[in-house]
Motif scaffolding. Structure first.
Motif, PDB file in Angstrom:
ATOM      1  N   ILE A 107       0.835  -1.207   0.000  1.00  0.00           N
ATOM      2  CA  ILE A 107       0.000   0.000   0.000  1.00  0.00           C
ATOM      3  C   ILE A 107       0.866   1.252   0.000  1.00  0.00           C
ATOM      4  O   ILE A 107       0.602   2.223  -0.732  1.00  0.00           O
ATOM      5  CB  ILE A 107      -0.943  -0.008   1.220  1.00  0.00           C
ATOM      6  N   THR A 108       1.935   1.237   0.800  1.00  0.00           N
ATOM      7  CA  THR A 108       2.817   2.403   0.886  1.00  0.00           C
ATOM      8  C   THR A 108       3.518   2.673  -0.439  1.00  0.00           C
ATOM      9  O   THR A 108       3.533   3.814  -0.935  1.00  0.00           O
ATOM     10  CB  THR A 108       3.863   2.182   1.992  1.00  0.00           C
ATOM     11  N   TYR A 109       4.090   1.641  -1.028  1.00  0.00           N
ATOM     12  CA  TYR A 109       4.792   1.825  -2.302  1.00  0.00           C
ATOM     13  C   TYR A 109       3.827   2.196  -3.422  1.00  0.00           C
ATOM     14  O   TYR A 109       4.182   2.953  -4.337  1.00  0.00           O
ATOM     15  CB  TYR A 109       5.575   0.561  -2.665  1.00  0.00           C
ATOM     16  N   LYS A 110       2.619   1.651  -3.363  1.00  0.00           N
ATOM     17  CA  LYS A 110       1.632   2.000  -4.382  1.00  0.00           C
ATOM     18  C   LYS A 110       1.315   3.488  -4.337  1.00  0.00           C
ATOM     19  O   LYS A 110       1.150   4.137  -5.373  1.00  0.00           O
ATOM     20  CB  LYS A 110       0.358   1.182  -4.161  1.00  0.00           C
ATOM     21  N   ALA A 111       1.258   4.043  -3.131  1.00  0.00           N
ATOM     22  CA  ALA A 111       1.012   5.479  -2.987  1.00  0.00           C
ATOM     23  C   ALA A 111       2.235   6.297  -3.404  1.00  0.00           C
ATOM     24  O   ALA A 111       2.111   7.329  -4.073  1.00  0.00           O
ATOM     25  CB  ALA A 111       0.634   5.794  -1.542  1.00  0.00           C
ATOM     26  N   LEU A 112       3.424   5.819  -3.026  1.00  0.00           N
ATOM     27  CA  LEU A 112       4.644   6.558  -3.362  1.00  0.00           C
ATOM     28  C   LEU A 112       4.897   6.589  -4.863  1.00  0.00           C
ATOM     29  O   LEU A 112       5.438   7.575  -5.392  1.00  0.00           O
ATOM     30  CB  LEU A 112       5.843   5.926  -2.648  1.00  0.00           C
ATOM     31  N   LEU A 113       4.516   5.524  -5.561  1.00  0.00           N
ATOM     32  CA  LEU A 113       4.787   5.429  -6.994  1.00  0.00           C
ATOM     33  C   LEU A 113       3.681   6.012  -7.850  1.00  0.00           C
ATOM     34  O   LEU A 113       3.791   5.999  -9.086  1.00  0.00           O
ATOM     35  CB  LEU A 113       5.016   3.964  -7.380  1.00  0.00           C
ATOM     36  N   ASP A 114       2.631   6.508  -7.239  1.00  0.00           N
ATOM     37  CA  ASP A 114       1.544   7.118  -8.008  1.00  0.00           C
ATOM     38  C   ASP A 114       2.092   8.325  -8.773  1.00  0.00           C
ATOM     39  O   ASP A 114       2.649   9.249  -8.169  1.00  0.00           O
ATOM     40  CB  ASP A 114       0.427   7.551  -7.064  1.00  0.00           C
ATOM     41  N   PRO A 115       1.961   8.347 -10.100  1.00  0.00           N
ATOM     42  CA  PRO A 115       2.558   9.440 -10.883  1.00  0.00           C
ATOM     43  C   PRO A 115       1.917  10.799 -10.642  1.00  0.00           C
ATOM     44  O   PRO A 115       2.517  11.833 -10.958  1.00  0.00           O
ATOM     45  CB  PRO A 115       2.355   8.984 -12.339  1.00  0.00           C
ATOM     46  N   ASN A 116       0.722  10.807 -10.068  1.00  0.00           N
ATOM     47  CA  ASN A 116       0.014  12.073  -9.861  1.00  0.00           C
ATOM     48  C   ASN A 116       0.122  12.590  -8.437  1.00  0.00           C
ATOM     49  O   ASN A 116       0.117  13.812  -8.220  1.00  0.00           O
ATOM     50  CB  ASN A 116      -1.466  11.906 -10.224  1.00  0.00           C
ATOM     51  N   GLY A 118       2.238  10.839  -5.845  1.00  0.00           N
ATOM     52  CA  GLY A 118       3.314  10.208  -5.106  1.00  0.00           C
ATOM     53  C   GLY A 118       4.565  11.054  -5.018  1.00  0.00           C
ATOM     54  O   GLY A 118       4.517  12.292  -4.971  1.00  0.00           O
ATOM     55  N   LEU A 119       5.723  10.376  -5.016  1.00  0.00           N
ATOM     56  CA  LEU A 119       6.998  11.068  -4.878  1.00  0.00           C
ATOM     57  C   LEU A 119       7.256  12.024  -6.038  1.00  0.00           C
ATOM     58  O   LEU A 119       7.840  13.090  -5.846  1.00  0.00           O
ATOM     59  CB  LEU A 119       8.136  10.042  -4.806  1.00  0.00           C
ATOM     60  N   ALA A 120       6.831  11.632  -7.233  1.00  0.00           N
ATOM     61  CA  ALA A 120       7.078  12.476  -8.397  1.00  0.00           C
ATOM     62  C   ALA A 120       6.455  13.854  -8.231  1.00  0.00           C
ATOM     63  O   ALA A 120       7.083  14.879  -8.526  1.00  0.00           O
ATOM     64  CB  ALA A 120       6.536  11.796  -9.656  1.00  0.00           C
ATOM     65  N   ALA A 121       5.217  13.889  -7.742  1.00  0.00           N
ATOM     66  CA  ALA A 121       4.537  15.173  -7.554  1.00  0.00           C
ATOM     67  C   ALA A 121       5.046  15.898  -6.320  1.00  0.00           C
ATOM     68  O   ALA A 121       5.232  17.121  -6.325  1.00  0.00           O
ATOM     69  CB  ALA A 121       3.034  14.950  -7.448  1.00  0.00           C
ATOM     70  N   GLY A 122       5.307  15.137  -5.251  1.00  0.00           N
ATOM     71  CA  GLY A 122       5.731  15.763  -4.002  1.00  0.00           C
ATOM     72  C   GLY A 122       7.122  16.365  -4.075  1.00  0.00           C
ATOM     73  O   GLY A 122       7.380  17.431  -3.519  1.00  0.00           O
ATOM     74  N   LEU A 123       8.045  15.669  -4.762  1.00  0.00           N
ATOM     75  CA  LEU A 123       9.428  16.139  -4.857  1.00  0.00           C
ATOM     76  C   LEU A 123       9.718  16.843  -6.183  1.00  0.00           C
ATOM     77  O   LEU A 123      10.842  17.289  -6.406  1.00  0.00           O
ATOM     78  CB  LEU A 123      10.386  14.950  -4.702  1.00  0.00           C
ATOM     79  N   HIS A 124       8.698  16.918  -7.045  1.00  0.00           N
ATOM     80  CA  HIS A 124       8.841  17.568  -8.358  1.00  0.00           C
ATOM     81  C   HIS A 124       9.987  16.937  -9.160  1.00  0.00           C
ATOM     82  O   HIS A 124      10.810  17.632  -9.759  1.00  0.00           O
ATOM     83  CB  HIS A 124       9.082  19.074  -8.195  1.00  0.00           C
ATOM     84  N   LEU A 125      10.021  15.608  -9.164  1.00  0.00           N
ATOM     85  CA  LEU A 125      11.024  14.864  -9.924  1.00  0.00           C
ATOM     86  C   LEU A 125      10.329  14.209 -11.112  1.00  0.00           C
ATOM     87  O   LEU A 125       9.609  13.222 -10.971  1.00  0.00           O
ATOM     88  CB  LEU A 125      11.679  13.800  -9.036  1.00  0.00           C
ATOM     89  N   SER A 126      10.559  14.774 -12.275  1.00  0.00           N
ATOM     90  CA  SER A 126       9.822  14.321 -13.455  1.00  0.00           C
ATOM     91  C   SER A 126      10.166  12.884 -13.849  1.00  0.00           C
ATOM     92  O   SER A 126       9.323  12.174 -14.393  1.00  0.00           O
ATOM     93  CB  SER A 126      10.101  15.259 -14.626  1.00  0.00           C
ATOM     94  N   ILE A 140       6.978  -5.580 -13.134  1.00  0.00           N
ATOM     95  CA  ILE A 140       7.843  -6.672 -12.673  1.00  0.00           C
ATOM     96  C   ILE A 140       9.046  -6.109 -11.918  1.00  0.00           C
ATOM     97  O   ILE A 140       9.426  -6.621 -10.851  1.00  0.00           O
ATOM     98  CB  ILE A 140       8.311  -7.528 -13.861  1.00  0.00           C
ATOM     99  N   ALA A 141       9.640  -5.051 -12.459  1.00  0.00           N
ATOM    100  CA  ALA A 141      10.798  -4.447 -11.803  1.00  0.00           C
ATOM    101  C   ALA A 141      10.437  -3.901 -10.428  1.00  0.00           C
ATOM    102  O   ALA A 141      11.204  -4.055  -9.465  1.00  0.00           O
ATOM    103  CB  ALA A 141      11.362  -3.327 -12.689  1.00  0.00           C
ATOM    104  N   VAL A 142       9.278  -3.267 -10.323  1.00  0.00           N
ATOM    105  CA  VAL A 142       8.836  -2.739  -9.028  1.00  0.00           C
ATOM    106  C   VAL A 142       8.617  -3.874  -8.029  1.00  0.00           C
ATOM    107  O   VAL A 142       9.023  -3.786  -6.857  1.00  0.00           O
ATOM    108  CB  VAL A 142       7.547  -1.908  -9.202  1.00  0.00           C
ATOM    109  N   VAL A 143       7.986  -4.954  -8.476  1.00  0.00           N
ATOM    110  CA  VAL A 143       7.744  -6.101  -7.587  1.00  0.00           C
ATOM    111  C   VAL A 143       9.072  -6.669  -7.088  1.00  0.00           C
ATOM    112  O   VAL A 143       9.232  -6.941  -5.890  1.00  0.00           O
ATOM    113  CB  VAL A 143       6.926  -7.185  -8.329  1.00  0.00           C
ATOM    114  N   ILE A 144      10.041  -6.842  -7.978  1.00  0.00           N
ATOM    115  CA  ILE A 144      11.351  -7.376  -7.592  1.00  0.00           C
ATOM    116  C   ILE A 144      12.046  -6.434  -6.611  1.00  0.00           C
ATOM    117  O   ILE A 144      12.636  -6.867  -5.610  1.00  0.00           O
ATOM    118  CB  ILE A 144      12.237  -7.599  -8.826  1.00  0.00           C
ATOM    119  N   PHE A 145      11.955  -5.129  -6.873  1.00  0.00           N
ATOM    120  CA  PHE A 145      12.593  -4.153  -5.981  1.00  0.00           C
ATOM    121  C   PHE A 145      12.004  -4.220  -4.576  1.00  0.00           C
ATOM    122  O   PHE A 145      12.736  -4.250  -3.579  1.00  0.00           O
ATOM    123  CB  PHE A 145      12.422  -2.746  -6.547  1.00  0.00           C
TER     124      PHE A 145
END
Length: 280
Positions: A107-116, A118-126, A140-145
């Motif tokens: 749940i936490t990672y799903k929220a952090l990785l939300d493109p709208n 999550g971290l991208a919007a909060g930290l302004h990292l495109s 698959i890469a996210v699951v492995i990570f």
């Protein structure tokens, strides 16, 4: 003294397995009466291309999990086996992810990785504004990570214990002969950890076969069926499609796969009664 443990194993291990195997030859929706079905469930399930796709995804996650977790765990375990003053603090810090619930992590990672949001919007990292869970390869890469992030601490602890069993005299002799730390690591540490590596690999392989909660919460098998592993396929057939017979077939296949892979790894490792120093 062994009888109580043997009784519990038979009651909660062997008996349910026999029950699942018996259910694989029946038709049952989970609520109504159970009707015999012969081998029709096995025939239909083994002919289903979805089974082999789920099997491929499962083996893909097994292989990638091992490739990521083993080197990092080995290096961290070797480092934490040293005598640094801050080693205890780092060991506790690294171990924290293992104490967290897989569902909560998903749940936490799903929220952090939300493109709208999550971290991208909060930290302004495109560069983080990716559809991480909407593309097959990225999912698959996210699951492995996430799996590696959660379970590397556990395997680091295993390697830490293995490194501490290696006699210090071997390193002292190597130092006298002029071997540096890198040479000592490849010539002493890794060979002496042969059985530890086999143990860790077995846990990674068998554990990867039954990954369910993290993938179910994070991707639900998507996008499409890109992350639909066997355990998730079993759940969807049994509890979402009310097909307990085919689900029991997949459960039986999971048990057989786990036993076969564990026995192969045990065979690869040789005799487990040999001493640690015979790994050289």
């Amino acid at each position: 003294m062994v009888l109580p443990a043997l009784f519990m194993f038979l009651l909660f291990g062997v008996v349910p397995l026999i029950g699942v195997f018996a259910l694989s030859f029946t038709q049952w929706d989970g609520l109504g009466p159970i009707h015999p079905a012969g081998i029709s469930n096995w025939r239909s399930t083994l002919k289903d291309p979805g089974l082999y796709h789920s099997l491929w995804v499962t083996f893909e996650i097994i292989a990638l999990s091992w490739l990521v977790q083993t080197p990092i765990s080995l290096l961290l375990g070797t480092f934490l086996a040293g005598r640094q003053r801050y080693r205890g603090f780092l060991a506790v810090l690294f171990f924290i992810p293992l104490l967290l619930s897989s569902a909560a992590i998903a749940i936490t990672y799903k929220a952090l990785l939300d493109p709208n949001f999550g971290l991208a919007a909060g930290l302004h990292l495109s560069f983080l504004a990716q559809d991480w869970l909407g593309k097959g390869n990225l999912a698959i890469a996210v699951v492995i990570f996430i799996i590696s992030w959660q379970f590397i601490p556990f395997h680091s602890l295993i390697y830490q214990g293995g490194v501490r069993q290696i006699p210090t005299t071997m390193y002292e002799a190597a130092s006298i002969d002029g071997a540096g730390r890198v040479r000592q690591f490849f010539s002493i540490t890794i060979p002496q950890l042969k059985y530890t590596i086999i143990t860790s690999t077995t846990l990674i392989v068998v554990g990867s076969l039954v990954f369910f909660d993290l993938i179910f919460v994070l991707t639900a098998g998507g996008p499409g069926d890109a992350t639909r592993v066997l355990a998730l396929d079993m759940y969807k057939r049994g509890f979402m499609s009310n097909q307990m017979g085919p689900a029991s077939v997949i459960a039986t296949i999971l048990v057989i796969l786990g036993l076969v892979l564990a026995l192969l790894l045990r065979r690869l490792g040789g005799s487990t009664t040999a001493s640690q120093q015979e790994g050289a």
